[in-house]
Design an enzyme around this catalytic site. Structure first.
Site, PDB file in Angstrom:
ATOM      1  N   TYR A 322       0.815  -1.356  -0.112  1.00  0.00           N
ATOM      2  CA  TYR A 322       0.126   0.168   0.145  1.00  0.00           C
ATOM      3  C   TYR A 322       1.032   1.374  -0.094  1.00  0.00           C
ATOM      4  O   TYR A 322       0.436   2.160   0.534  1.00  0.00           O
ATOM      5  CB  TYR A 322      -1.179  -0.142   1.069  1.00  0.00           C
ATOM      6  CG  TYR A 322      -2.196   0.752   0.709  1.00  0.00           C
ATOM      7  CD1 TYR A 322      -3.347   0.083   0.243  1.00  0.00           C
ATOM      8  CD2 TYR A 322      -2.318   1.942   0.941  1.00  0.00           C
ATOM      9  CE1 TYR A 322      -4.218   0.745  -0.437  1.00  0.00           C
ATOM     10  CE2 TYR A 322      -3.509   2.757   0.474  1.00  0.00           C
ATOM     11  CZ  TYR A 322      -4.456   2.096  -0.162  1.00  0.00           C
ATOM     12  OH  TYR A 322      -5.786   2.776  -0.754  1.00  0.00           O
ATOM     13  N   CYS A 410     -13.214  13.308  -1.298  1.00  0.00           N
ATOM     14  CA  CYS A 410     -14.245  12.586  -2.150  1.00  0.00           C
ATOM     15  C   CYS A 410     -13.618  12.626  -3.548  1.00  0.00           C
ATOM     16  O   CYS A 410     -13.188  13.602  -4.354  1.00  0.00           O
ATOM     17  CB  CYS A 410     -15.118  13.798  -2.391  1.00  0.00           C
ATOM     18  SG  CYS A 410     -16.732  13.399  -3.632  1.00  0.00           S
TER      19      CYS A 410
END
Length: 556
Positions: A322, A410
């Site tokens: 990651y 977002c």
């Protein structure tokens, strides 16, 4: 005297509509700098450390004070220049120029080693800015939670028929970035066992609602995972321990998680990774007295950690790096096949980058959560057909606790970011929100980073290490009128392994802001489409065509 330590200070961003700077364009960076050091936001605020090992907001406390004073006196046609967390100049520019220009941790490539950086750091000539620490747009663990959520959802789609109910994820690291993992997992429908070596980090994730509970032992943690697999009720569990010991032990026991990843601060083997068998006290002492011994012990421990991940990968379990560079650290120590399991960007995220989609974020300078809820509603209104995004916003409102100034992350892309920015600006102009909105993003975005072991790993044309792209991104954002622009080295994966750029722009409700917002929030994601189109990705070429981007080298 330690110029970087002040246990007496508690920094929090001002709230409300009264400002101490001369305009909102300078009040905004002032508040976001302070917000980075809010004790509810930062990992070690007394040391100016925000997240990611030693990612700082300012070089030392004297520099912090000078930055604050400079921002408060800055005129509408002046620009503050910040060199690795120290304010070094104020220059006359023009009202559409950035109010702040920031460069952090940049070193001439031949000398861009961890040893040389640490020497400069000790001399007080530099600081590590990570990505959003030194660029003053960190919003707590929420800043990465949607990206992590999107990754887990995509893993579920590819490997588990789109359903993670009854599945569990093994990971480690609950710091500023890794702390997003438990909440992202349960939002995606999966359970999580997260190993963390520092009790304070587990406590912070419990307190902020990112982690559901803590297990007293590995056996208890595994029992909770087994129970969740049967009930299909997602739960996140923190376990105090060392991943270099726990991961290999799970392999020895034949335990089979459904997904394996890691977000320890392995990019910084001195300050970010506890060596196997060491106590926290021993680690802290030796970091000061013998950092090379710590580095050697940490990287040796990472070999066992990565070998366990390779073992899980060999079992057919989806296993992904990651972005903390742990594979590289293990390879440096002789683990030749450390890169046999993929990084998360080429495996799961790159199709989004090809469309300029990435971690768009904004914060309410008023400090009022209602301002964020109103912007959430505006996003839904402007993007009515994006049900996946609506679902994310609903979950975020229900489950994410704000840290410091209320903010939202977002993932949206080219064609949508500028529309949202203009709409937020109109909301400010009409008084629908109580103060201006500040809009930024992570440096982890489609066109703003060169990082061969993370964002630009395995590029189609072999351009993984070409770092012209983030430099061009920063230059274009300056020309377009971003409020502050930053250019960093070493974020995410560590010194020597990445270069990246950030931008932040203020929606203060004025017509001038609208013009800047339209330029910046179009051009910024467009550079990501450009970068991927240039590398030959058909999705990016198609996106460029649909959006009318003028890319001379791809003209047909």
């Amino acid at each position: 005297m330690n110029r970087r330590l002040d246990n007496e200070r508690v920094i929090r961003a001002p709230h409300g509509s009264d400002i101490s700077a001369k305009s909102w364009l300078t009040e905004a960076p002032l508040r976001m700098l302070m917000n980075n050091l809010d004790p509810d936001v930062a990992e070690k605020p007394s040391e100016l450390i925000v997240y990611g090992g030693i990612g700082r907001a300012a070089r030392d406390w004297d520099s912090f004070d000078r930055i604050v004073a400079s921002l408060r006196k800055l005129e509408a046609d002046q620009t503050l220049v910040v060199q690795s967390g120290k304010p070094v100049g104020i220059f006359r520019t023009h009202p559409d120029a950035p109010r702040v220009l920031i460069a952090n941790s940049n070193i001439v490539p031949h000398w861009a080693t961890l040893d040389h950086f640490n020497a400069l750091d000790r001399m007080g000539l530099m600081m590590y800015g990570q990505m959003t620490a030194g660029s003053w747009i960190y919003i707590g663990s929420q800043g990465i939670v949607q990206g992590t959520y999107e990754t887990f959802v995509e893993v579920g789609r590819r490997h588990y028929h789109g359903d993670l109910a009854g599945k569990w994820i093994l990971t480690a690291g609950l710091g500023g970035m890794g702390g997003a993992q438990p909440l992202a997992a349960t939002m995606a429908g999966a359970s999580m066992l997260a190993v963390e070596c520092q009790p304070s980090r587990i406590e912070m994730r419990l307190r902020t609602g990112y982690l559901d509970r803590q297990a007293a032992s590995l056996d208890e943690a595994l029992a909770l995972m087994a129970e969740a697999a049967v009930t299909k009720q997602a739960v996140s569990v923190g376990l105090l321990g060392n991943a270099a010991e726990i991961f290999p032990e799970l392999v020895r026991r034949g335990v089979r998680p459904d997904i394996v990843t890691d977000q320890t601060s392995a990019h910084d083997p001195i300050n970010g990774y506890l060596p196997k068998g060491w106590t926290l006290a021993e680690w802290e002492m030796k970091r000061a007295s013998d950092p090379k011994a710590v580095e050697q012990a940490s990287k040796t421990s990472m070999v066992g950690h990565v070998q366990a991940m390779l073992d899980f990968h060999a079992m057919g379990i989806p296993t992904l790096d990651y972005g903390n560079n742990i594979r590289q650290m293990a390879k440096d120590m002789g683990l030749a096949n450390a890169f046999d399991f993929p990084g998360f960007v080429p495996a799961y995220i790159r199709p989004l980058f090809c469309r300029g989609i990435g971690p768009f974020r904004w914060a309410a300078l008023s400090g009022d959560p209602e301002d964020i809820y109103k912007t959430d509603a505006k996003v839904k209104e402007l993007l009515p057909d994006n049900k996946h995004l609506h679902n994310w916003l609903d979950m975020a409102r229900q489950r994410i606790k704000f840290q410091g100034l209320p903010a939202r992350i977002c993932w949206v892309g080219l064609g949508d970011r500028h529309r949202l920015g203009l709409a937020f600006n109109e909301m400010v102009a009409r008084g629908e929100v109580k103060a201006p909105i500040v809009i930024g993003r992570d440096h982890l975005d489609s066109g703003s980073v060169a990082s061969p072991n993370r964002e630009t790993e395995a590029m189609k044309d072999g351009s993984d290490a070409v770092s012209d792209w983030p430099l061009l991104n920063a230059l274009l954002n300056c020309a377009s009128g971003a409020t502050w622009v930053s250019l960093h080295h070493g974020g995410g994966v560590g010194i020597g392994y990445s270069q990246h750029a950030g931008m932040v722009i203020v929606a203060d409700g004025t017509p001038d802001a609208a013009r800047r917002l339209e330029r910046v929030l179009w051009n910024d994601p467009a550079t990501g489409v450009m970068r991927h189109a240039d590398a030959g990705y058909e999705d990016a070429i198609a996106c460029a065509d649909v959006n009318g981007l003028d890319l001379p080298s791809l003209a047909r």
